[in-house]
Structure formats: structure tokens, C-alpha cells
Design a protein around this motif. Structure first.
Motif, PDB file in Angstrom:
ATOM      1  N   LEU A  61       0.802  -1.212   0.000  1.00 24.01           N
ATOM      2  CA  LEU A  61       0.000   0.000   0.000  1.00 24.01           C
ATOM      3  C   LEU A  61       0.841   1.271   0.000  1.00 24.01           C
ATOM      4  CD1 LEU A  61      -2.828  -1.037   2.503  1.00 24.01           C
ATOM      5  CD2 LEU A  61      -2.947  -0.928   0.009  1.00 24.01           C
ATOM      6  N   LEU A 217      -7.555  -5.492  -4.644  1.00 23.49           N
ATOM      7  CA  LEU A 217      -7.449  -5.038  -3.261  1.00 23.49           C
ATOM      8  C   LEU A 217      -6.001  -5.191  -2.827  1.00 23.49           C
ATOM      9  CD1 LEU A 217      -8.991  -4.006  -0.740  1.00 23.49           C
ATOM     10  CD2 LEU A 217      -9.183  -6.391  -0.004  1.00 23.49           C
ATOM     11  N   MET A 218      -5.435  -4.133  -2.314  1.00 29.56           N
ATOM     12  CA  MET A 218      -4.056  -4.124  -1.837  1.00 29.56           C
ATOM     13  C   MET A 218      -3.072  -4.587  -2.914  1.00 29.56           C
ATOM     14  SD  MET A 218      -4.615  -5.468   2.082  1.00 29.56           S
ATOM     15  CE  MET A 218      -2.846  -5.378   2.371  1.00 29.56           C
ATOM     16  N   GLU A 284     -10.025  -0.277   1.067  1.00 31.18           N
ATOM     17  CA  GLU A 284      -8.569  -0.162   1.089  1.00 31.18           C
ATOM     18  C   GLU A 284      -8.123   1.120   1.779  1.00 31.18           C
ATOM     19  OE1 GLU A 284      -5.385   0.458  -2.367  1.00 31.18           O
ATOM     20  OE2 GLU A 284      -6.162  -1.611  -2.293  1.00 31.18           O
ATOM     21  N   SER A 294      -7.332  -4.415  10.158  1.00 33.79           N
ATOM     22  CA  SER A 294      -7.383  -5.067   8.846  1.00 33.79           C
ATOM     23  C   SER A 294      -7.736  -6.547   8.929  1.00 33.79           C
ATOM     24  CB  SER A 294      -6.056  -4.895   8.112  1.00 33.79           C
ATOM     25  OG  SER A 294      -4.990  -5.457   8.853  1.00 33.79           O
TER      26      SER A 294
END
Length: 307
Positions: A61, A217-218, A284, A294
């Protein structure tokens, strides 16, 4: 953590909770979280696994997390995540609701006020079952559309005992079901929305087969269930994202975002991915800001047993 270790931890948790709930509930949550932090400190293998997962997420990220601190807090919050809503399994509505700090309720009430039902779009971020608990406590006409949750409060489980065509039991889904089961469950869910109910389901479920779409995602692409997109397109019900995290005060900080509508062609293959990505981008961003909430995302495909 292997499955045997998880089972031992669950038994410990079930034994501890009735006692710690006698304390002020934020203190009870802090005690339960302390079990995870203690395990993190004492179990070197577990600590290294958490550290590696947090470091990977930090890199993916492009964040600047304090890896060791996030790792410790994540371990504590994992215990709270596994306890679902059992911390607030108390008789007093006022005592349970005092654990919540809620923003955006006006978005919820505006969406409900449209009279078309409402898809409350959740995820596995933070205290993910607590929005449902809060909605039940506040007498909203809520139904869950997901696999039957395990290890929930007696208060929440009591809401599942509803028979009839719109009963909760008919709205639980199974990964083992066939196409006919899936079609039937979607029709029942659409009927619940048409009757003005709120439907609580997740937008981050990795799935295979029909009604799925690729999204990211990520930094990685996965195939996610697009059932919520199909339901929104069919029913014309507004979609209301909700996120809930555990704050520094060990209370539940819940935010309802403004509702949005999807077009009738939203479930088309050319459209679904963009709608899924819209929600995953919101998710996110919250992982970036609150990595200790998370939960399982940092461990996807790592072999870690989270629940």
C-alpha cells in the motif's frame, strides 16, 4: 496458528467472556484484546508471522506504518474480531449502545426513508458484525444475507429464529449450494428488500462461479462475489456502505457513508467490476488509515487460520 490452536483459543474466549462482561464494556474489550497482545509477545512464531504480514501490507500500500506496533495491535484486535459481538451480549440496550460511536446515521435514515429497502454493504474490516448488532438494538428491520455466522451473541442469535418466507434462516447462504439454491436465495433476498427490509451483506467476499467479478485489493486481483451488485440492480434498493473499527478507547467507531444507487445494467459483465472496485477502494482506504483493524486481509493466501 493451526486449527487446533484456534479451537483452544475459542474455548478460552468463551470461558472468559461471561466474567469480563461484568466489567465496564470498554474495559472488557481491553481485557479480551490483551489476550491477543499477550500471545503476540509470548509466541515468537506468531509474532513473526504477524510482523511479516504487516510488512507486506505496508509495502503493497506504500504506507509508513510502525510495523511492530501495528503487528501488536492487530494481534489484539484479532481476538476481538473472533469474539464477533459477544462483548456486548448484555441485557441492557443502553449499556450495549454506549459502546458505539456512530457517524453518518443521517445517511442510514435517508436511505431507509426512500421506502425501497436498503443494502447495508459491510466487509470483514474491523468489528464487522457490530453494525448488525447496533441495527438490531435500534429496531431496524434487518436481515443478514451471508453464511450463518458462528460465535455470535445470544442476542443476535435470537434474531435468527424467524420462520416464514422472509425468515432469517431462508436467507443464510452456503458455499456448497448449487445454482438452484443460489437463484432461490437471491429471489428471497430481493423480496426482503422489496418489503422494505435492510439486507446486511459483505462486498469483499472472494468467490468462484456465477455472480462474480475480478477486482483489486491491496495491489492484487481477486474474484469477488457480485451478488450485492445484482441485488441492487434488481431491487433498485440504495446501497449504504458501513465500516466499524475498534478505537483507542476500545469502543466501536462506526461510520455510515452516503448511499448510492446502481443502474439496472450494473450486474452486466462490463459494469460489475467497476462497481465492486468502488467499494473495495473505500475498504482499502480504511486499511491504510487503520491497519490494526485489517483483520484477515494481510494474511490472504498466507495459510493463517483467522477464525
Amino acid at each position: 496458528m493451526d486449527r487446533r490452536g484456534v479451537k483452544i483459543r475459542k474455548r478460552l474466549l468463551h470461558g472468559v467472556l461471561p466474567v469480563v462482561r461484568l466489567l465496564p464494556l470498554p474495559t472488557a474489550a481491553r481485557v479480551v484484546s490483551g489476550i491477543g497482545r499477550l500471545e503476540h509477545r509470548m509466541n515468537r512464531d506468531l509474532r513473526l508471522r504477524f510482523d511479516r504480514a504487516v510488512a507486506r501490507g505496508n509495502e503493497a500500500l506504500g504506507c509508513d506504518w510502525d510495523v511492530e506496533e501495528v503487528s501488536k495491535r492487530l494481534a489484539g484486535n484479532h481476538i476481538l474480531w473472533r469474539s464477533r459481538d459477544m462483548i456486548v451480549d448484555v441485557a441492557s440496550d443502553a449499556r450495549a449502545l454506549a459502546m458505539f460511536d456512530v457517524t453518518g446515521r443521517e445517511h442510514l435514515d435517508e436511505a431507509v426513508g426512500r421506502g425501497r429497502g436498503c443494502i447495508v454493504l459491510t466487509s470483514h474490516f474491523g468489528a464487522h458484525m457490530l453494525p448488525a448488532h447496533w441495527l438490531y438494538r435500534n429496531q431496524y428491520p434487518l436481515k443478514l444475507y451471508m453464511e450463518r455466522p458462528r460465535s455470535v451473541s445470544r442476542f443476535m442469535a435470537s434474531k435468527f429464529d424467524r420462520e416464514g418466507p422472509l425468515g432469517q434462516d431462508k436467507l443464510f447462504i452456503s458455499r456448497k449450494g448449487d445454482a438452484a439454491d443460489a437463484a432461490g436465495s437471491i429471489l428471497r433476498a430481493a423480496k426482503a428488500l422489496k418489503s422494505g427490509m435492510l439486507l446486511f451483506l459483505a462486498g469483499d467476499v472472494r468467490w468462484r462461479g456465477r455472480l462474480t467479478t475480478p477486482a483489486r485489493l491491496m495491489g492484487r486481483e481477486f474474484t469477488f462475489s457480485s451478488t450485492w451488485i445484482a441485488l441492487a440492480a434488481m431491487s433498485r434498493a440504495p446501497v449504504l456502505p458501513v465500516f466499524c473499527r475498534v478505537g483507542e478507547d476500545c469502543r466501536y467507531h462506526m461510520e455510515f457513508l452516503p448511499a448510492f444507487d446502481l443502474p439496472r445494467d450494473a450486474q452486466d459483465e462490463s459494469q460489475a467490476g467497476a462497481h465492486a472496485q468502488r467499494f473495495l477502494d473505500l475498504l482499502e482506504e480504511r486499511i491504510r488509515r487503520h491497519p490494526a483493524d485489517s483483520n484477515e486481509y494481510l494474511f490472504w493466501d498466507d495459510g493463517y487460520v483467522a477464525a
